[in-house]
Design a protein around this motif. Structure first.
Motif, PDB file in Angstrom:
ATOM      1  N   TYR A   1      33.537  19.565  62.821  1.00  0.00           N
ATOM      2  CA  TYR A   1      33.176  19.097  61.323  1.00  0.00           C
ATOM      3  C   TYR A   1      34.857  19.642  60.804  1.00  0.00           C
ATOM      4  N   LEU A   2      35.247  19.006  59.845  1.00  0.00           N
ATOM      5  CA  LEU A   2      36.428  19.038  58.976  1.00  0.00           C
ATOM      6  C   LEU A   2      36.186  19.839  57.707  1.00  0.00           C
ATOM      7  N   ARG A   3      36.950  20.894  57.286  1.00  0.00           N
ATOM      8  CA  ARG A   3      37.162  21.212  55.715  1.00  0.00           C
ATOM      9  C   ARG A   3      38.226  20.549  55.421  1.00  0.00           C
ATOM     10  N   VAL A   4      37.916  20.270  54.003  1.00  0.00           N
ATOM     11  CA  VAL A   4      39.208  19.934  53.427  1.00  0.00           C
ATOM     12  C   VAL A   4      39.460  20.442  51.965  1.00  0.00           C
ATOM     13  N   VAL A   5      40.798  20.369  51.539  1.00  0.00           N
ATOM     14  CA  VAL A   5      41.080  20.987  50.238  1.00  0.00           C
ATOM     15  C   VAL A   5      41.479  19.710  49.468  1.00  0.00           C
ATOM     16  N   SER A   6      41.805  20.125  48.036  1.00  0.00           N
ATOM     17  CA  SER A   6      42.253  18.836  47.005  1.00  0.00           C
ATOM     18  C   SER A   6      43.666  18.876  47.258  1.00  0.00           C
ATOM     19  N   VAL A   7      44.119  17.550  47.198  1.00  0.00           N
ATOM     20  CA  VAL A   7      45.787  17.207  46.874  1.00  0.00           C
ATOM     21  C   VAL A   7      45.887  16.590  45.573  1.00  0.00           C
ATOM     22  N   GLY A   8      46.198  17.481  44.669  1.00  0.00           N
ATOM     23  CA  GLY A   8      46.421  17.232  43.258  1.00  0.00           C
ATOM     24  C   GLY A   8      44.984  17.439  42.598  1.00  0.00           C
ATOM     25  N   ASP A   9      44.604  16.866  41.051  1.00  0.00           N
ATOM     26  CA  ASP A   9      43.535  17.196  40.692  1.00  0.00           C
ATOM     27  C   ASP A   9      42.538  16.370  41.013  1.00  0.00           C
ATOM     28  N   VAL A  10      41.529  16.911  41.954  1.00  0.00           N
ATOM     29  CA  VAL A  10      40.485  16.170  42.429  1.00  0.00           C
ATOM     30  C   VAL A  10      39.335  17.058  42.279  1.00  0.00           C
ATOM     31  N   HIS A  11      38.164  16.478  41.925  1.00  0.00           N
ATOM     32  CA  HIS A  11      36.827  17.358  41.869  1.00  0.00           C
ATOM     33  C   HIS A  11      36.106  17.097  43.091  1.00  0.00           C
ATOM     34  N   ALA A  12      35.519  18.334  43.504  1.00  0.00           N
ATOM     35  CA  ALA A  12      34.776  18.102  44.934  1.00  0.00           C
ATOM     36  C   ALA A  12      33.415  17.371  44.885  1.00  0.00           C
ATOM     37  N   ARG A  13      32.911  17.483  43.290  1.00  0.00           N
ATOM     38  CA  ARG A  13      31.442  16.520  43.161  1.00  0.00           C
ATOM     39  C   ARG A  13      31.868  14.918  43.311  1.00  0.00           C
ATOM     40  N   GLU A  14      33.132  14.585  42.922  1.00  0.00           N
ATOM     41  CA  GLU A  14      33.537  13.197  43.335  1.00  0.00           C
ATOM     42  C   GLU A  14      33.682  12.694  44.738  1.00  0.00           C
ATOM     43  N   CYS A  15      33.874  13.737  45.715  1.00  0.00           N
ATOM     44  CA  CYS A  15      33.847  13.278  47.187  1.00  0.00           C
ATOM     45  C   CYS A  15      32.461  13.252  47.593  1.00  0.00           C
ATOM     46  N   ALA A  16      31.492  14.114  47.017  1.00  0.00           N
ATOM     47  CA  ALA A  16      30.456  14.172  47.919  1.00  0.00           C
ATOM     48  C   ALA A  16      29.738  12.762  48.123  1.00  0.00           C
ATOM     49  N   GLY A  17      29.076  12.553  49.159  1.00  0.00           N
ATOM     50  CA  GLY A  17      28.587  11.617  49.691  1.00  0.00           C
ATOM     51  C   GLY A  17      29.455  10.394  49.848  1.00  0.00           C
ATOM     52  N   ARG A  18      30.641  10.153  49.820  1.00  0.00           N
ATOM     53  CA  ARG A  18      31.656   9.170  49.623  1.00  0.00           C
ATOM     54  C   ARG A  18      32.472   9.102  51.198  1.00  0.00           C
ATOM     55  N   VAL A  19      33.124   8.124  51.496  1.00  0.00           N
ATOM     56  CA  VAL A  19      33.757   8.032  52.667  1.00  0.00           C
ATOM     57  C   VAL A  19      35.062   8.265  52.368  1.00  0.00           C
ATOM     58  N   VAL A  20      35.716   9.083  53.076  1.00  0.00           N
ATOM     59  CA  VAL A  20      37.058   9.381  53.155  1.00  0.00           C
ATOM     60  C   VAL A  20      38.020   8.599  54.269  1.00  0.00           C
ATOM     61  N   ARG A  21      39.162   7.959  53.752  1.00  0.00           N
ATOM     62  CA  ARG A  21      39.877   7.362  54.689  1.00  0.00           C
ATOM     63  C   ARG A  21      41.274   8.025  54.829  1.00  0.00           C
ATOM     64  N   PHE A  22      41.582   8.814  56.187  1.00  0.00           N
ATOM     65  CA  PHE A  22      42.738   9.454  56.315  1.00  0.00           C
ATOM     66  C   PHE A  22      43.994   8.620  56.513  1.00  0.00           C
ATOM     67  N   THR A  23      45.143   9.106  56.339  1.00  0.00           N
ATOM     68  CA  THR A  23      46.359   8.468  56.567  1.00  0.00           C
ATOM     69  C   THR A  23      46.570   7.564  57.920  1.00  0.00           C
TER      70      THR A  23
ATOM     71  N   GLU B   1      38.340   7.667  59.740  1.00  0.00           N
ATOM     72  CA  GLU B   1      37.208   7.570  58.327  1.00  0.00           C
ATOM     73  C   GLU B   1      36.032   8.709  58.460  1.00  0.00           C
ATOM     74  N   GLY B   2      35.677   9.303  57.543  1.00  0.00           N
ATOM     75  CA  GLY B   2      34.838  10.267  57.619  1.00  0.00           C
ATOM     76  C   GLY B   2      33.753  10.091  56.453  1.00  0.00           C
ATOM     77  N   LEU B   3      32.599  10.754  56.590  1.00  0.00           N
ATOM     78  CA  LEU B   3      31.542  10.997  55.471  1.00  0.00           C
ATOM     79  C   LEU B   3      31.448  12.310  55.000  1.00  0.00           C
ATOM     80  N   VAL B   4      31.686  12.479  53.685  1.00  0.00           N
ATOM     81  CA  VAL B   4      31.788  13.686  53.113  1.00  0.00           C
ATOM     82  C   VAL B   4      30.168  14.157  52.784  1.00  0.00           C
ATOM     83  N   HIS B   5      30.000  15.457  53.429  1.00  0.00           N
ATOM     84  CA  HIS B   5      28.657  16.042  53.101  1.00  0.00           C
ATOM     85  C   HIS B   5      28.791  17.234  52.387  1.00  0.00           C
ATOM     86  N   ALA B   6      27.803  17.433  51.066  1.00  0.00           N
ATOM     87  CA  ALA B   6      27.804  18.294  50.389  1.00  0.00           C
ATOM     88  C   ALA B   6      26.963  19.455  50.745  1.00  0.00           C
ATOM     89  N   ASP B   7      27.122  20.730  50.805  1.00  0.00           N
ATOM     90  CA  ASP B   7      26.039  21.672  50.960  1.00  0.00           C
ATOM     91  C   ASP B   7      24.971  21.714  50.248  1.00  0.00           C
TER      92      ASP B   7
END
Lengths: 346, 327
Positions: B76-98, B102-108
């Motif tokens: 499992y990956l841990r991530v930090v923000s790049v710029g002004d990003v809120h963690a709640r905006e990422c929860a449950g969403r799909v992240v696409r890396f450069t 692709e990965g699915l974001v899980h919130a504790d």
């Protein structure tokens, strides 16, 4: 021993003279071209006539400390010194610590109300900085003024000692460990490349000296050599450790003021791996180092940071692995070798 | 313009990871330029020498995102923000890396209060640490994936429309001014979303007398009955932000150009933005930098909406402004 001498040198932000003296003495002994700029940065250079890239190695000389702001005049606080932090200092690490005040190194201790006398509500919260004071044993304000004045810097009075398992404790590993790595790397490296060693001032209050140093050097590549946060101790999950002491120097991917140049970060990593030097990623975003200022100077500067994990960073007594320090020197020398061979093109 | 912008939006380019989209933009302007290059901080630049004072166009190419900072034994990956990003905006969403992973974001689920990034884990389907390290090594950046949508001819919703639309505008204005023989350059700037870190280095190299800096302007026409900035009501003069105030000569040139084109012009006064404009105006001896924009609903967020017709008006406005300043 040079690391002991460097860490025990008195050097709160803005008062780097003693550290600068040690650095200049060592650089002069190596026969390098050395100068001190108007802000107090020491800049050493070698191989300036060689074709580039121009490489800047940076370590800051200052350490977090305190500054005396007021000498108590009252009946209760007469002769006690109030202070403010120089750089990021957590008030919770200050109580009862021995310190040295001013250029004459007057010994003192940071005092606070004993636990017996604290109200129950006071015991529940850390004592804020404005309620702490430095006691130098003065009888009253006039007595204190004979030794100290507002504006005097304060450093922690911590001796360097070696611990079992190739560990060491001292104050100011952030960033005397970087100064030590930079000196030893310059001593060891022999090659055809313009290399500049910048020993900078005032990093802890906003990366101030490094900006001017980079402006003068105009490097193509810059590497900050730092002591960085490690929290590989009790109660911390793996992803909260930032770095692990003893696992080698750490390479930054992103911090508070830099996003790594990806190709250069991978070059540092691969250089370590091919020479069997242990290396780790710095796994935290918070904090930063002089590269945050350097990379934005002029036409922009490519580079990154090589950091030694430091436990209890910004506290009066910090702990490092001497193996990590030696591996960091190895890595810096290896990186210079590779750049000189054309192994990395800006 | 719309389809070109949507192709630019397909690039995942968080601050520090702009190389691919910068190349696409430089490819687009190369035939109109004397030279193009990418600098140490990732800015892509094109220069066309010509008559009169030098005018620089600038638009940031980067976007906010996330970055892999740790990988655990289970992959499992841990991530930090790049710029002004809120963690709640990422929860449950799909992240696409450069790199396309692709990965699915899980919130504790036990996290209380406002989420922070420590409470997020990204599952890329790896079965081990080693597999995850191959798929998305530490330091890999990504963005929340938002498929783009169009409504009619000009309305576009999607990720990174702020500021790929601005890049398309800057590229087109550069081509038009270069074709007229003017002395012009364009910088597709890196690292804006982390605090306008690279634009000053671009201006340091280019040394312009004038700069037109193109970026999204925050539209407030969803929740306000009497909005200051609305979609479809024309380009925006960014009069002031936290780092710049447009000098009077520049403001008059923009307003005169808008009048001449019979174009509606909106005005933005922002307390929030740290713009490239502020960084560019202070390079070397300084230059006259003017912020111009197009309205964006949810500017700075992962999913945002813009009206391409505003950007087309902005191209005309920027060309006319440049001719007023240089003529």
């Amino acid at each position: 021993m040079l690391l002991k001498e460097l860490t025990e040198a008195f050097g709160p932000t803005g008062f780097e003279d003693e550290v600068r003296g040690v650095a200049r003495r060592e650089l002069d002994a190596m026969g390098l071209s050395v100068r001190t700029d108007v802000l107090g940065n020491v800049i050493a250079s070698t191989g300036e006539h060689h074709p580039g890239p121009r490489v800047m190695l940076d370590a800051h000389m200052d350490e977090v400390g305190l500054m005396v702001t007021h000498i108590g005049e009252g009946r209760e606080d007469g002769g006690l010194l109030r202070f403010r932090p120089l750089g990021g200092v957590d008030p919770r690490v200050l109580v009862s610590k021995p310190v040295l005040v001013g250029e004459r190194r007057i010994p003192g201790v940071i005092g606070a109300k004993p636990v017996h006398l604290q109200q129950p509500s006071e015991r529940e919260k850390p004592i804020p900085m404005e309620k702490l004071y430095i006691d130098i044993g003065a009888r009253d304000a006039d007595d204190a003024r004979r030794h100290v004045k507002p504006g005097d810097p304060v450093a922690f009075a911590t001796a360097y000692d070696e611990l079992p398992h190739r560990m060491a404790k001292a104050k100011s590993f952030d960033d005397r460990v970087g100064c030590y790595i930079l000196l030893e790397a310059l001593r060891r490296w022999k090659g055809a490349l313009p290399v500049f060693g910048a020993f900078t001032v005032q990093e802890e209050i906003g990366l101030r000296g490094a900006h001017a140093a980079a402006y003068q050097i105009q490097p193509d590549i810059a590497i900050a050599l730092e002591g960085t946060v490690a929290h590989d101790v009790v109660g911390t999950p793996a992803h909260g450790q930032s770095t692990v002491v003893g696992k080698g120097p750490a390479i930054t991917v992103q911090d508070g003021q830099t996003v790594a140049h990806r190709r250069f970060a991978e070059f540092l990593w691969e250089t370590a791996k091919t020479r069997n030097i242990p290396v780790q990623w710095r796994r935290v975003k918070g904090g930063t180092n002089d590269f945050g200022a350097i990379h934005r100077v002029g036409k922009g500067v490519l580079g990154g940071a090589i950091s030694v994990p430091v436990r209890y960073i910004h506290a009066p007594t910090q702990v490092v692995s001497l193996d990590d320090v030696m591996h960091a020197i190895d890595l810096v020398v290896a990186v210079l070798d590779e750049i000189a061979k054309g192994g990395f093109r800006p | 313009m719309r389809d070109w912008v949507m192709r630019l939006m397909d690039f995942v380019a968080p601050s520090g990871s702009e190389a691919a989209v910068v190349q696409a933009l430089l490819d687009h302007v190369r035939d109109a330029a004397d030279e193009t290059w990418v600098d140490a901080l990732g800015n892509g630049m094109a220069r066309k020498r010509g008559e009169g004072p030098h005018l620089m166009l600038a638009a940031h190419v980067d976007e906010p995102g996330v970055m892999v900072i740790d990988i655990d034994d289970r992959g499992y990956l841990r991530v930090v923000s790049v710029g002004d990003v809120h963690a709640r905006e990422c929860a449950g969403r799909v992240v696409r890396f450069t790199n396309g992973t692709e990965g699915l974001v899980h919130a504790d689920p036990s996290a209380k209060g406002d989420l922070d990034f420590d409470a997020l884990v990204v599952d890329v389907g790896a079965r081990s640490r080693e597999e995850a390290e191959r798929m998305a090594p530490i330091g890999t950046a990504g963005a929340v994936h938002v498929p783009h949508v169009t409504w009619g001819d000009d309305m576009v919703m999607g990720r990174a429309i702020d500021n790929r639309l601005g890049c398309a505008v800057a590229a087109e204005v550069f081509r038009k001014l270069a074709a007229r023989g003017l002395n012009v350059s364009v910088a597709f700037t890196a690292q804006n979303a982390v605090g306008a870190r690279a634009a000053q280095a671009a201006a340091f190299q280019l040394e312009p007398q004038y700069a037109l800096v193109i970026d999204g302007a925050a539209a407030d026409d969803v929740w306000h009955d009497d909005p200051a900035i609305s979609l479809g009501k024309g380009p925006v003069l960014k009069v002031m932000d936290r780092a710049s105030v447009v000098p009077l000569e520049g403001k008059r040139a923009v307003e005169q150009a808008a009048d001449g084109l019979h174009l509606l012009l909106q005005h933005e006064v922002s307390r929030d933005a740290w713009s490239d404009t502020g960084a560019i105006q202070l390079a070397k001896a300084g230059c006259m930098a003017i912020g111009l924009g197009y309205p964006v609903r949810r500017a700075g967020a992962f999913a945002a909406t813009a009206d391409v017709s505003d950007a087309k008006g902005l191209v005309d406005l920027a060309v006319a402004t440049a001719e007023t300043l240089l003529g």
